[in-house]
Design an enzyme around this catalytic site. Structure first.
Site, mmCIF file in Angstrom:
data_model
loop_
_atom_site.group_PDB
_atom_site.id
_atom_site.type_symbol
_atom_site.label_atom_id
_atom_site.label_comp_id
_atom_site.label_asym_id
_atom_site.label_seq_id
_atom_site.Cartn_x
_atom_site.Cartn_y
_atom_site.Cartn_z
ATOM 1 N N LYS A 1 0.825 -1.209 0.000
ATOM 2 C CA LYS A 1 0.000 0.000 0.000
ATOM 3 C C LYS A 1 0.860 1.260 0.000
ATOM 4 O O LYS A 1 2.025 1.254 0.391
ATOM 5 C CB LYS A 1 -0.928 -0.001 1.228
ATOM 6 C CG LYS A 1 -2.032 -1.067 1.186
ATOM 7 C CD LYS A 1 -3.178 -0.664 0.288
ATOM 8 C CE LYS A 1 -4.245 -1.740 0.148
ATOM 9 N NZ LYS A 1 -5.140 -1.825 1.295
ATOM 10 N N ARG B 1 -3.691 -10.668 3.527
ATOM 11 C CA ARG B 1 -3.947 -10.574 2.079
ATOM 12 C C ARG B 1 -2.702 -9.957 1.447
ATOM 13 O O ARG B 1 -2.373 -8.794 1.716
ATOM 14 C CB ARG B 1 -5.178 -9.709 1.814
ATOM 15 C CG ARG B 1 -5.606 -9.654 0.354
ATOM 16 C CD ARG B 1 -6.873 -8.814 0.198
ATOM 17 N NE ARG B 1 -7.359 -8.799 -1.160
ATOM 18 C CZ ARG B 1 -6.963 -7.934 -2.106
ATOM 19 N NH1 ARG B 1 -6.045 -7.001 -1.796
ATOM 20 N NH2 ARG B 1 -7.455 -7.987 -3.326
#
Length: 529
Positions: free
Chosen positions: A473, A508
């Site tokens: 991210k 994830r």
């Protein structure tokens, strides 16, 4: 886990303090306390005599419906299907189910030479009188296939009234509270799940007064061993996936990302072709993925939303191919979608889990669809939608962990009330969705406090698995000065390790090999006493 028993006993004193005016129990330990060091120094407040509950003679005076707790058990046949059918039949009988406990697989008691049980409990309301309710539950048991047998012996379904309003009942056919609550861990664990630690609920106060213990059912559960029992051979907290049971507490699970989009931030455009997608799925599995999460719609900030039909055009060819590859044996397929139509088609074609970044906000029909499909549901925290989630308004928090906990619990409750049992729900705090960089860091460090906040209203909610999706991210790139998402794998490892140590159960990730190693080392560290 048994080494933690004494510490956990001390911590349960926090849940004590039962008064006629309220139950002072701010922080009984949630699921993460099994894994992490606890602070046993808090002292419980004093006690006074609990309020006396109503007797059976007063029940007929109420016409608004009674709040009830019903225990479920099964150890014959397809236990999960029996539970699902029992819930449907209760609903059809006018019993409104408002809350579910977690799902437990337990060793048989009394008659030990028989298969292991599934146990849970539900909380709801009914306008049936207690004996009419008992009659209805016995009819449901017969409909599901229960016949006369030995006491405490095998049965396809067992439905017991644990609590009925604030009443005490003692007749030839019915005793409420159930007379053996106090000795059964397989009953107490689900029952405690249905309570909250803050005890603002008037009915919960009455129920605690019926426990025959000054500290309420929390004390009763504590006397049996409480959370130190969970994860032993006697009782395990599990998730229903098809006809399988998943114990996510044994180790951290790895969800590998497979994006079919042209514009995803990390790997957009790489796996749009069926052959490329299959090759990537095989790679993810070979590196140790437990779950493959297939996404055909980008949810990056300001992404253009596809229609359900457009999403299916991308998804179906790849999904149809992947479910057929031998490598998928024993693995789970998750589909990342917020459309009910896509969820239904995906499960029809072999998907076993739905991952909804909107928590039912973008297409509310998905909740009832998933409830009918009977698959696990990941509900994530996000404000707005991908096009608005990073707006200034949606980035305002006074206390990000408390507010995420509150808003995420709202999503969970909507899922439950739509018919998705708690034992099929996974929570995702939404790293990068409606969050600034510092919010993401506070959430990773604050997963325990998020569980604790949920536990104030539902201890069961505080026990469900938590999925952490922070792989590559942007905030990691900002911290490490890595503009290319692929170069953020080392930062991902560090952040995921912190997440596991704070209670995450599923990671994830894009780089499964790194994710598996992160989980193995972090799990080993967690087990060091």
């Amino acid at each position: 886990m048994l080494h933690a028993k004494e510490t956990l006993r001390k911590m349960y004193s926090v849940a004590k303090g039962y008064y006629c005016g309220g139950l002072a129990a701010p922080n009984p330990f949630p699921a993460w306390d099994l894994r992490h060091s606890l602070n046993p120094s808090r002292k419980a407040p004093g006690f006074v005599n609990p309020c006396r509950a109503r007797s059976y003679a007063h029940i007929a005076e109420s016409s608004a419906g009674q709040e009830i707790v019903i225990a479920l058990g099964s150890n014959v046949g397809d236990r999960i299907s029996s539970f699902d059918r029992a819930l449907r039949l209760m609903k059809d009988s006018g019993i409104k189910i408002t809350r579910h406990a977690c799902l437990y697989e337990t060793a048989p008691e009394y008659v030990t030479d028989q298969p292991r049980f599934l146990n849970s409990a539900v909380r709801g309301t009914t306008k049936l009188g207690p004996h009419d309710l008992l009659k209805k539950l016995k009819e449901i048991e017969r409909d599901i296939g229960r016949t006369a047998g030995i006491r405490y012996g095998p049965r396809p379904i067992d439905l017991d009234i644990l609590l009925y309003g604030d009443s005490q009942i003692s007749t030839e056919t019915l005793t409420v509270p159930h007379e053996r609550i106090h000795e059964r861990q397989f009953v107490l664990a689900p029952l405690v799940d249905l309570l909250g630690s803050s005890a603002d609920d008037h009915m919960e106060k009455s129920w605690h007064s019926l426990s025959k213990c000054s500290g309420g059912f929390f004390d009763v559960w504590n006397e049996l061993g409480s959370e130190s029992l969970i994860g032993t051979q006697g009782i395990k907290r599990v998730m229903a996936v098809g006809n399988r049971l998943l114990d996510w507490s044994e180790r951290t699970l790895i969800m590998g990302v497979l994006n079919l989009t042209p514009d995803s931030f990390s790997d957009g455009g790489k796996f749009q072709e069926v052959e490329a997608a299959i090759a990537q799925a095989k790679l993810l599995i070979s590196e140790g993925a437990d779950i493959i999460d297939i996404g055909a719609q980008s949810t990056r900030p300001s992404a253009t939303r596809l229609s359900a039909n457009e999403e299916l055009e991308r998804l179906v060819p790849v999904l149809d191919a992947i479910v057929k590859i031998p490598e998928m044996e024993g693995k789970l397929i998750s589909v990342d979608t917020f459309y009910g139509q896509v969820a239904a088609e995906a499960v029809k074609r072999g998907a076993t889990m739905i991952n909804d970044v909107s928590g039912g906000q973008l297409d509310p029909s998905i909740l009832e669809v998933v409830a009918e499909l009977g698959v696990p549901y990941v509900t994530m925290h996000m404000r707005g939608d991908p096009s608005t989630m990073q707006s200034e308004q949606n980035l305002q928090y006074d206390d990000v962990c408390k507010e995420v906990a509150s808003e995420l619990y709202t999503r969970l409750r909507e899922a439950e009330l739509s018919g998705i049992p708690l034992w099929r729900i996974v929570l995702d705090p939404g790293i990068g969705f409606s969050k600034k960089s510092r919010h993401n860091l506070e959430i990773i460090n604050g997963l325990r406090s998020i569980r604790e906040e949920m536990g104030k209203v539902s201890l069961g909610a505080s026990h469900v698995p938590v999925l952490l999706g922070l792989s590559r991210k942007r905030f990691l790139g900002e911290i490490c000065n890595r503009a290319d998402p692929v170069e953020r794998d080392a930062a991902t490892v560090a952040a995921n390790a912190a997440g596991i140590m704070n209670g995450a159960n599923i990671l994830r990730v894009h780089n499964v090999r790194c994710g598996v190693d992160t989980a193995k080392v972090s799990d080993a560290l967690r087990m060091v006493k």
